[in-house]
Design a protein around this motif. Structure first.
Motif, PDB file in Angstrom:
ATOM      1  N   THR A 682      24.875  16.437 -53.923  1.00  0.00           N
ATOM      2  CA  THR A 682      24.732  17.328 -52.772  1.00  0.00           C
ATOM      3  C   THR A 682      25.229  18.716 -53.170  1.00  0.00           C
ATOM      4  O   THR A 682      25.770  18.909 -54.268  1.00  0.00           O
ATOM      5  N   GLN A 683      25.053  19.659 -52.257  1.00  0.00           N
ATOM      6  CA  GLN A 683      25.570  21.000 -52.508  1.00  0.00           C
ATOM      7  C   GLN A 683      27.087  20.974 -52.657  1.00  0.00           C
ATOM      8  O   GLN A 683      27.679  21.841 -53.294  1.00  0.00           O
ATOM      9  N   GLU A 684      27.697  19.949 -52.089  1.00  0.00           N
ATOM     10  CA  GLU A 684      29.147  19.824 -52.113  1.00  0.00           C
ATOM     11  C   GLU A 684      29.665  19.325 -53.455  1.00  0.00           C
ATOM     12  O   GLU A 684      30.692  19.796 -53.944  1.00  0.00           O
ATOM     13  N   ASN A 685      28.977  18.356 -54.071  1.00  0.00           N
ATOM     14  CA  ASN A 685      29.528  17.747 -55.285  1.00  0.00           C
ATOM     15  C   ASN A 685      28.785  18.108 -56.566  1.00  0.00           C
ATOM     16  O   ASN A 685      29.183  17.667 -57.650  1.00  0.00           O
ATOM     17  N   VAL A 686      27.712  18.911 -56.496  1.00  0.00           N
ATOM     18  CA  VAL A 686      26.998  19.309 -57.704  1.00  0.00           C
ATOM     19  C   VAL A 686      27.900  20.129 -58.614  1.00  0.00           C
ATOM     20  O   VAL A 686      27.670  20.227 -59.833  1.00  0.00           O
ATOM     21  N   SER A 687      28.964  20.684 -58.075  1.00  0.00           N
ATOM     22  CA  SER A 687      29.918  21.448 -58.888  1.00  0.00           C
ATOM     23  C   SER A 687      30.582  20.560 -59.932  1.00  0.00           C
ATOM     24  O   SER A 687      30.994  21.048 -60.988  1.00  0.00           O
ATOM     25  N   CYS A 688      30.683  19.255 -59.652  1.00  0.00           N
ATOM     26  CA  CYS A 688      31.254  18.334 -60.642  1.00  0.00           C
ATOM     27  C   CYS A 688      30.383  18.296 -61.896  1.00  0.00           C
ATOM     28  O   CYS A 688      30.888  18.247 -63.032  1.00  0.00           O
ATOM     29  N   LEU A 689      29.064  18.315 -61.706  1.00  0.00           N
ATOM     30  CA  LEU A 689      28.144  18.337 -62.838  1.00  0.00           C
ATOM     31  C   LEU A 689      28.310  19.623 -63.639  1.00  0.00           C
ATOM     32  O   LEU A 689      28.350  19.608 -64.877  1.00  0.00           O
ATOM     33  N   ASN A 690      28.431  20.748 -62.947  1.00  0.00           N
ATOM     34  CA  ASN A 690      28.581  22.025 -63.638  1.00  0.00           C
ATOM     35  C   ASN A 690      29.926  22.136 -64.344  1.00  0.00           C
ATOM     36  O   ASN A 690      30.017  22.742 -65.416  1.00  0.00           O
ATOM     37  N   THR A 691      30.966  21.563 -63.754  1.00  0.00           N
ATOM     38  CA  THR A 691      32.278  21.573 -64.418  1.00  0.00           C
ATOM     39  C   THR A 691      32.241  20.741 -65.694  1.00  0.00           C
ATOM     40  O   THR A 691      32.800  21.128 -66.729  1.00  0.00           O
ATOM     41  N   SER A 692      31.577  19.579 -65.650  1.00  0.00           N
ATOM     42  CA  SER A 692      31.453  18.762 -66.860  1.00  0.00           C
ATOM     43  C   SER A 692      30.679  19.513 -67.937  1.00  0.00           C
ATOM     44  O   SER A 692      30.997  19.430 -69.134  1.00  0.00           O
ATOM     45  N   CYS A 724      25.836   2.893 -69.435  1.00  0.00           N
ATOM     46  CA  CYS A 724      25.734   3.325 -68.028  1.00  0.00           C
ATOM     47  C   CYS A 724      26.153   4.782 -67.842  1.00  0.00           C
ATOM     48  O   CYS A 724      25.447   5.571 -67.203  1.00  0.00           O
ATOM     49  N   LEU A 725      27.285   5.154 -68.397  1.00  0.00           N
ATOM     50  CA  LEU A 725      27.802   6.509 -68.204  1.00  0.00           C
ATOM     51  C   LEU A 725      26.887   7.547 -68.833  1.00  0.00           C
ATOM     52  O   LEU A 725      26.516   8.536 -68.193  1.00  0.00           O
ATOM     53  N   LEU A 726      26.491   7.314 -70.103  1.00  0.00           N
ATOM     54  CA  LEU A 726      25.685   8.308 -70.801  1.00  0.00           C
ATOM     55  C   LEU A 726      24.258   8.376 -70.250  1.00  0.00           C
ATOM     56  O   LEU A 726      23.658   9.453 -70.205  1.00  0.00           O
ATOM     57  N   ASN A 727      23.702   7.240 -69.850  1.00  0.00           N
ATOM     58  CA  ASN A 727      22.389   7.282 -69.198  1.00  0.00           C
ATOM     59  C   ASN A 727      22.453   8.027 -67.873  1.00  0.00           C
ATOM     60  O   ASN A 727      21.537   8.782 -67.525  1.00  0.00           O
ATOM     61  N   ASN A 728      23.525   7.806 -67.123  1.00  0.00           N
ATOM     62  CA  ASN A 728      23.717   8.526 -65.867  1.00  0.00           C
ATOM     63  C   ASN A 728      23.809  10.030 -66.115  1.00  0.00           C
ATOM     64  O   ASN A 728      23.190  10.842 -65.414  1.00  0.00           O
ATOM     65  N   PHE A 729      24.570  10.412 -67.144  1.00  0.00           N
ATOM     66  CA  PHE A 729      24.719  11.830 -67.464  1.00  0.00           C
ATOM     67  C   PHE A 729      23.379  12.419 -67.927  1.00  0.00           C
ATOM     68  O   PHE A 729      23.035  13.559 -67.595  1.00  0.00           O
ATOM     69  N   HIS A 730      22.620  11.631 -68.682  1.00  0.00           N
ATOM     70  CA  HIS A 730      21.293  12.079 -69.137  1.00  0.00           C
ATOM     71  C   HIS A 730      20.394  12.379 -67.933  1.00  0.00           C
ATOM     72  O   HIS A 730      19.701  13.410 -67.889  1.00  0.00           O
ATOM     73  N   ASN A 731      20.389  11.486 -66.953  1.00  0.00           N
ATOM     74  CA  ASN A 731      19.587  11.704 -65.738  1.00  0.00           C
ATOM     75  C   ASN A 731      20.073  12.912 -64.952  1.00  0.00           C
ATOM     76  O   ASN A 731      19.272  13.679 -64.397  1.00  0.00           O
ATOM     77  N   LEU A 732      21.379  13.097 -64.883  1.00  0.00           N
ATOM     78  CA  LEU A 732      21.945  14.252 -64.181  1.00  0.00           C
ATOM     79  C   LEU A 732      21.505  15.563 -64.827  1.00  0.00           C
ATOM     80  O   LEU A 732      21.168  16.535 -64.124  1.00  0.00           O
ATOM     81  N   LEU A 733      21.469  15.590 -66.163  1.00  0.00           N
ATOM     82  CA  LEU A 733      21.058  16.816 -66.854  1.00  0.00           C
ATOM     83  C   LEU A 733      19.559  17.072 -66.689  1.00  0.00           C
ATOM     84  O   LEU A 733      19.130  18.231 -66.627  1.00  0.00           O
ATOM     85  N   PHE A 735      17.941  16.321 -64.007  1.00  0.00           N
ATOM     86  CA  PHE A 735      17.884  16.921 -62.670  1.00  0.00           C
ATOM     87  C   PHE A 735      18.348  18.375 -62.723  1.00  0.00           C
ATOM     88  O   PHE A 735      17.760  19.244 -62.060  1.00  0.00           O
ATOM     89  N   TRP A 736      19.396  18.642 -63.490  1.00  0.00           N
ATOM     90  CA  TRP A 736      19.927  20.005 -63.594  1.00  0.00           C
ATOM     91  C   TRP A 736      18.831  20.970 -64.035  1.00  0.00           C
ATOM     92  O   TRP A 736      18.713  22.083 -63.503  1.00  0.00           O
ATOM     93  N   GLN A 737      18.047  20.550 -65.019  1.00  0.00           N
ATOM     94  CA  GLN A 737      16.963  21.416 -65.490  1.00  0.00           C
ATOM     95  C   GLN A 737      15.959  21.710 -64.383  1.00  0.00           C
ATOM     96  O   GLN A 737      15.547  22.865 -64.191  1.00  0.00           O
ATOM     97  N   ARG A 738      15.569  20.696 -63.649  1.00  0.00           N
ATOM     98  CA  ARG A 738      14.599  20.895 -62.567  1.00  0.00           C
ATOM     99  C   ARG A 738      15.172  21.769 -61.459  1.00  0.00           C
ATOM    100  O   ARG A 738      14.462  22.560 -60.850  1.00  0.00           O
ATOM    101  N   HIS A 739      16.447  21.598 -61.222  1.00  0.00           N
ATOM    102  CA  HIS A 739      17.077  22.300 -60.093  1.00  0.00           C
ATOM    103  C   HIS A 739      17.373  23.754 -60.434  1.00  0.00           C
ATOM    104  O   HIS A 739      17.008  24.665 -59.674  1.00  0.00           O
ATOM    105  N   TYR A 740      18.022  23.998 -61.561  1.00  0.00           N
ATOM    106  CA  TYR A 740      18.489  25.353 -61.876  1.00  0.00           C
ATOM    107  C   TYR A 740      17.467  26.195 -62.634  1.00  0.00           C
ATOM    108  O   TYR A 740      17.614  27.411 -62.706  1.00  0.00           O
ATOM    109  N   LEU A 741      16.437  25.584 -63.197  1.00  0.00           N
ATOM    110  CA  LEU A 741      15.408  26.364 -63.884  1.00  0.00           C
ATOM    111  C   LEU A 741      14.225  26.638 -62.981  1.00  0.00           C
ATOM    112  O   LEU A 741      13.203  27.151 -63.426  1.00  0.00           O
ATOM    113  N   ASN A 742      14.354  26.289 -61.708  1.00  0.00           N
ATOM    114  CA  ASN A 742      13.328  26.616 -60.717  1.00  0.00           C
ATOM    115  C   ASN A 742      13.263  28.130 -60.561  1.00  0.00           C
ATOM    116  O   ASN A 742      14.293  28.812 -60.480  1.00  0.00           O
ATOM    117  N   LYS A 743      12.049  28.667 -60.500  1.00  0.00           N
ATOM    118  CA  LYS A 743      11.881  30.123 -60.465  1.00  0.00           C
ATOM    119  C   LYS A 743      12.512  30.764 -59.230  1.00  0.00           C
ATOM    120  O   LYS A 743      12.856  31.943 -59.248  1.00  0.00           O
TER     121      LYS A 743
END
Length: 797
Positions: A682-692, A724-733, A735-743
Motif C-alpha cells: 500500500t502507499q503506507e508500507n511501500v516505503s519498506c521496499l524502498n528502504t530495503s 520464499c524470501l528471495l522469490n518474494n523480493f524478486h516479485n516486489l522488484l 512490481f517496483w519497476q512497473r510502479h515507479y517507471l510509469n511515465k
C-alpha cells in the motif's frame, strides 16, 4: 420543466400500498366488507370501481391521494392519519400553475406542523432508540406520496412567486429522509439521487435565500448516496450561481463541493493496495470526474480568493468567548447536525433583522428571544463549522493535478498570513479535553467542530508545505533572516526556494505559523489526537531535498528533544503517533551531524537506548523511514572522515555505532523484505521496499551486494523456507519497476529524499532482476533450481 414528470409505476393498483404488513392491512380494510362504499349511489366513490375504470382507461393510480376523498376521511378516523392524505390531496389539486398559491401555502404550513414535531424529537432524543412507530405522521406522509410530490409538480418550479412553496417542499423532504424509518434503507434519498435532472435543478433553487439552506442540505445528502459523481459543469450557470452567494452561503456550499471534488474512498486511501490502484489507473486513463470538477471550480472567477477570505475571516469575541469551550461540550449533541445549527442561526438572524432597535450582530443575538435557547458562543461555533468545510475544499484542491495553480493563488491571496493571525484567538485557543481518543490518519471520527477544525487546519498545512517551495511562507521575515544566517555560518549556499520567496506574502507578527505550531506541539498531552497531525505538518516542511538550514532552525527550538521525549519517556502507546514521530525524526536528523550529536546527548544511558530501539523494532513498517535515514547518514558520514566533528560523533554516537555493525543492517534488511509482499503493498508500507533497496544500493556501491544476497539465502535456509524470501523480493522488484517507471509517476521524491540519482535506483533494480544465473548481483543466482519462480504469475494482468 416537463422532464420532472415521472411515471410512478410502483404505485399502480397491483402493488400500491403493499410494501409492508401495515400497508397490506390498510388495503384489506379499504377493500373489505365493512367498507361503506360498495354499490348503490356511492359507486363513484367505490375503490373497486375506480381501479376497474383506471384499468379500462389505461390510466392507473399514480399516487395514494387518488383514492376517493370520502374513503380517505373514513379510514383516517380509524388509522389516525391526522388528515395527512386529505391534505396531500388538496396540495396536489391546488398546485397547478393557475392555482391560488396562498391556499397551497396554508396546506403546506399545516403539513409542516404535523411533521416538524417528529423531526425535532428525532434531533433532540436518542436516535438509536427511535423506532418506526415513533413517527406515524412521517410514515403516513411517505405512504401517500408526500416525498414524491416535488417531483410531480414541475410547474411550480417555473414560478418565482412560488419560492416559499418550494421552501416547504424541500424542508419536508429533509425531515422525512432523516428519520430512522427511511434512513436505514436510504430509500428516499436514493430515489431522489437517481434523477440527474432533478439534482441539477435543485442547484437553481439555491439562488433564493429562503430555499438555500434546506436545498443545500438535501443536495449534500443526495450526493452522498449517488452512485455516479455529479459533473459540476452540467449545473446551469454555475459561475453566476457561485458568484451570487454571500459568504455564509458560499461556506455552506463547500459542504456540497467536498463531495464533488473528492476521489471515492479518499479517506481510506492507504487501505487500498497499490496493485489494485495501478490496475484501476490503467482502466481509467482519462481524468476522473472529481478532477474535472476541480478544474471547473478553479475556472470560476474569484472563487479561490473568496474562500481565502472566508477561511481567514475573524470572529468577534463580543459573545462571551470565555465560556466557549464549556458551552461547546454542552452542545455537542446538537452541533453534529449542521441543518439544525444553520436553522437556529437563521432564525436568530431573522429575529434580529425584524428588530427596530438592534442590528443583526452579536448584541442583537444577546437580546433576541432565541438568546435564551442558544449558547452564548453560537456564532463562533457556527463560524468554525464553516471554516472546516472551506479548509477541506482548499486542501483537496492542493492535492490535485492543478496544485501549482492553487498554490500560486493561495499565496497571492495571503491565506497563510491570515491563518497565522487567527491561530491564537480561534484555531488553537487551548486544549479542550483530557480524554480525547487518538485517531489515525484516515480514520473517520465523529469529532466536535473545534477538533475537526484543528485537524483540517493541520492537514492544510501538511498539503501546503509538502515538497513545495511556498513552504517558506509559513515563516515571518525575521525567521527567514535566521535561515539565511544559518546557511552563512555553515558556509553553504541558501536554497533557491528561500531566495525566491516573496517576503510581502509571508507571515507577519512576532512568530510565523510554523513556530506557533511548534509551541503548541510541545504542550500537547502524550496521547492527544492532534499529535499525529502536528508531526505530519512539521514533517512536510522538511520533505524534499534535505536542507541543513531548515533542520537547524527546528533543532534550535528543541524539536529533537521533544520527539525523543515522546518516543522514549512519555509512555505514548499510539502506533499512529509514534509512526509520525519516527518519520519526523528521520527528516530532522538525515545527513545532519549536529542532530546525531544532540541525539546522543539525550539518549545518554543504555536503558534509554534500549527503549528507543525497542520502539523501532516493535513495528518496522512504522519506523522504516527512520532506519533509512540512519543508514543513509552513516554512509555519508563514513565518507567525511576528514571532518573532526564527524569523526568524533561517529565514534561516540550509540545509534550510528549500532547501525555500523553489518549484522544489524542485515537483520533490518531481512525483516523489511519479509514484512511485505506484492498483494499487501500500500502507499503506507511501500516505503519498506524502498528502504530495503537503499540498503542494497549502498552495499552495491561498496561492492558488497553479493555478500548481502548470500546472507539472505543463508537466512532462508536457517529459517527452513528456502526460496520464499528471495522469490518474494524478486516479485516486489518486478512490481517496483512497473510502479515507479510509469511515465505518469513522479519519482523525484525518491531521489531527493535519498540523495541517490534515480538512474542508480533503476540500474540497481535491473541488476537484481537479471536473468543471468552466473551474475553474483542477480537474485536468481541465489535461488536453487527447485525453488525458482514461485508465484510466477502474481503480476500478470
Amino acid at each position: 420543466m416537463g422532464i420532472f414528470c415521472i411515471n410512478h409505476s410502483s404505485l399502480n393498483p397491483q402493488n400500491f400500498l403493499l410494501r409492508t404488513v401495515q400497508e397490506k392491512e390498510i388495503m384489506a380494510t379499504l377493500l373489505g366488507s365493512e367498507s361503506p362504499w360498495t354499490g348503490g349511489k356511492r359507486s363513484s366513490r367505490n375503490i373497486i370501481a375506480k381501479i376497474t375504470h383506471s384499468q379500462i382507461a389505461g390510466q392507473g393510480f399514480s399516487r395514494g391521494t387518488q383514492l376517493p376523498e370520502a374513503l380517505l376521511q373514513e379510514r383516517d378516523k380509524r388509522a389516525k392519519w391526522h388528515g395527512i392524505p386529505e391534505l396531500l390531496q388538496k396540495l396536489h389539486e391546488s398546485s397547478h400553475p393557475n392555482s391560488d398559491l396562498s391556499h397551497t401555502h396554508s396546506v403546506l404550513k399545516e403539513l409542516s406542523s404535523l411533521l416538524s414535531m417528529e423531526a425535532m424529537s428525532f434531533v433532540t432524543e436518542d436516535r438509536k432508540s427511535a423506532q418506526e412507530s415513533t413517527f406515524p405522521n412521517t410514515y403516513t406522509f411517505d405512504l401517500f406520496g408526500g416525498v414524491d410530490y416535488p417531483l410531480r409538480r414541475p410547474s411550480l418550479h417555473k414560478q418565482k412567486k412560488s419560492c416559499h412553496v418550494c421552501f416547504f417542499l424541500f424542508r419536508h423532504l429533509l425531515i422525512v429522509k432523516s428519520l430512522p424509518t427511511f434512513s436505514q434503507t436510504e430509500g428516499v434519498t436514493k430515489s431522489l439521487a437517481a434523477r440527474d435532472d432533478f439534482v441539477l435543478f435543485l442547484f437553481t433553487l439555491m439562488t433564493n435565500k429562503k430555499t438555500f439552506l434546506q436545498t443545500a442540505t438535501l443536495i449534500e445528502d443526495i450526493l452522498g448516496v449517488k452512485k455516479d459523481m455529479i459533473q459540476l459543469e452540467g449545473i446551469p450557470n454555475l459561475s453566476g450561481l457561485v458568484q451570487s452567494f454571500d459568504q455564509q452561503q458560499l461556506a455552506n456550499f463547500c459542504r456540497i463541493l467536498s463531495v464533488t471534488i473528492s476521489e471515492p474512498d479518499v479517506r481510506n486511501d492507504d487501505k487500498h493496495t497499490l496493485l489494485a490502484k495501478n490496475a484501476q489507473q490503467k482502466r481509467n486513463a482519462s481524468p476522473s470526474r472529481a478532477e474535472v470538477n476541480q478544474v471547473t471550480l478553479l475556472n470560476i472567477p474569484g472563487f479561490i480568493e473568496r474562500l481565502c477570505k472566508l477561511a481567514t475571516r475573524k470572529v468577534s469575541e463580543a459573545t462571551g468567548a470565555s465560556n466557549f469551550l464549556q458551552e461547546l461540550e454542552d452542545w455537542y449533541t446538537w452541533l453534529d447536525n449542521a441543518l439544525v445549527l444553520d436553522a437556529l442561526m437563521q432564525m436568530a438572524t431573522e429575529e434580529a433583522e425584524h428588530s427596530s432597535t438592534e442590528s443583526s450582530d452579536e448584541s442583537s443575538m444577546a437580546t433576541s428571544p432565541l438568546r435564551h435557547r442558544l449558547p452564548q458562543s453560537m456564532k463562533i461555533v457556527h463560524e468554525i463549522m464553516y471554516k472546516v468545510e472551506v479548509l477541506y475544499v482548499l486542501c483537496v484542491l492542493l492535492m490535485g493535478r492543478q496544485r501549482n495553480q492553487v498554490h500560486k493563488m493561495l499565496a497571492e491571496f495571503r491565506l497563510i498570513p491570515g491563518l497565522n493571525n487567527l491561530f491564537d484567538k480561534l484555531i488553537w485557543r487551548k486544549y479542550t479535553s483530557s480524554d480525547h481518543v487518538v485517531h489515525g490518519q484516515n480514520e473517520n471520527c465523529d469529532c466536535s467542530p473545534e477538533i475537526s477544525f484543528k485537524i483540517q487546519f493541520l492537514r492544510l498545512l501538511q498539503s501546503f508545505s509538502d515538497h513545495h517551495e511556498n513552504k517558506y511562507l509559513l515563516l515571518n521575515s525575521q525567521e527567514l533572516n535566521e535561515l539565511s544566517a544559518i546557511s552563512l555560518k555553515a558556509n553553504i549556499p541558501e536554497v533557491e526556494a528561500l531566495v525566491n520567496t516573496d517576503r510581502s506574502l509571508v507571515c507577519d507578527g512576532k512568530k510565523g505559523l510554523l513556530t506557533r505550531l511548534l509551541a503548541v506541539m510541545k504542550r500537547e498531552p502524550p496521547d492527544s489526537s492532534f499529535r499525529f497531525w502536528q508531526a505530519r505538518a512539521v514533517e512536510s516542511f522538511l520533505r524534499g531535498a534535505t536542507s541543513y538550514a531548515d533542520q537547524m532552525f527546528l533543532l534550535k527550538r528543541g524539536l529533537l528533544e521533544h520527539i525523543l521525549f515522546c518516543i522514549i519517556d512519555s509512555g505514548c502507546k499510539s502506533r499512529d503517533v509514534l509512526q509520525s514521530y519516527f518519520d519526523l525524526l528521520g527528516e530532522l536528523m538525515k545527513f545532519n551531524i549536529d542532530a546525531f550529536k544532540r541525539f546522543n546527548k539525550y539518549v545518554s544511558t543504555d536503558d534509554k537506548f534500549q527503549t528507543f530501539m525497542t520502539q523501532i523494532n516493535s513495528s518496522l513498517v512504522d519506523s522504516n523511514m527512520l532506519v533509512r535515514c540512519i543508514v543513509l547518514s552513516l554512509d555519508r558520514f563514513e565518507s567525511q572522515t576528514e571532518d573532526v566533528k564527524v569523526v568524533e560523533v561517529l565514534s561516540e554516537c550509540c545509534l550510528l555505532s549500532y547501525m555500523a555493525r553489518v549484522e544489524n543492517r542485515l537483520s533490518f534488511l531481512f525483516r523489511l523484505v519479509n514484512v511485505i509482499n506484492v498483494q499487501t503493498l500500500t502507499q503506507e508500507n511501500v516505503s519498506c521496499l524502498n528502504t530495503s533497496l537503499v540498503v542494497l544500493m549502498l552495499a552495491r556501491r561498496r561492492g558488497k551486494l553479493p555478500f548481502y544476497l548470500n546472507t539472505l539465502r543463508e537466512k532462508e535456509y536457517a529459517e527452513k523456507y528456502p526460496g520464499c524470501l528471495l522469490n518474494n523480493f524478486h516479485n516486489l522488484l518486478r512490481f517496483w519497476q512497473r510502479h515507479y517507471l510509469n511515465k505518469d509517476k513522479d519519482s523525484t521524491c525518491l531521489e531527493n529524499s535519498s540523495c541517490i540519482p534515480f538512474d542508480y535506483w533503476k540500474e540497481t533494480v535491473s541488476v537484481l532482476l537479471g536473468s543471468d544465473r552466473t551474475s553474483l548481483c542477480a537474485i536468481a543466482s541465489y535461488i536453487d533450481e527447485p525453488f525458482m519462480e514461485l508465484d510466477r504469475d502474481l503480476l500478470e494482468d
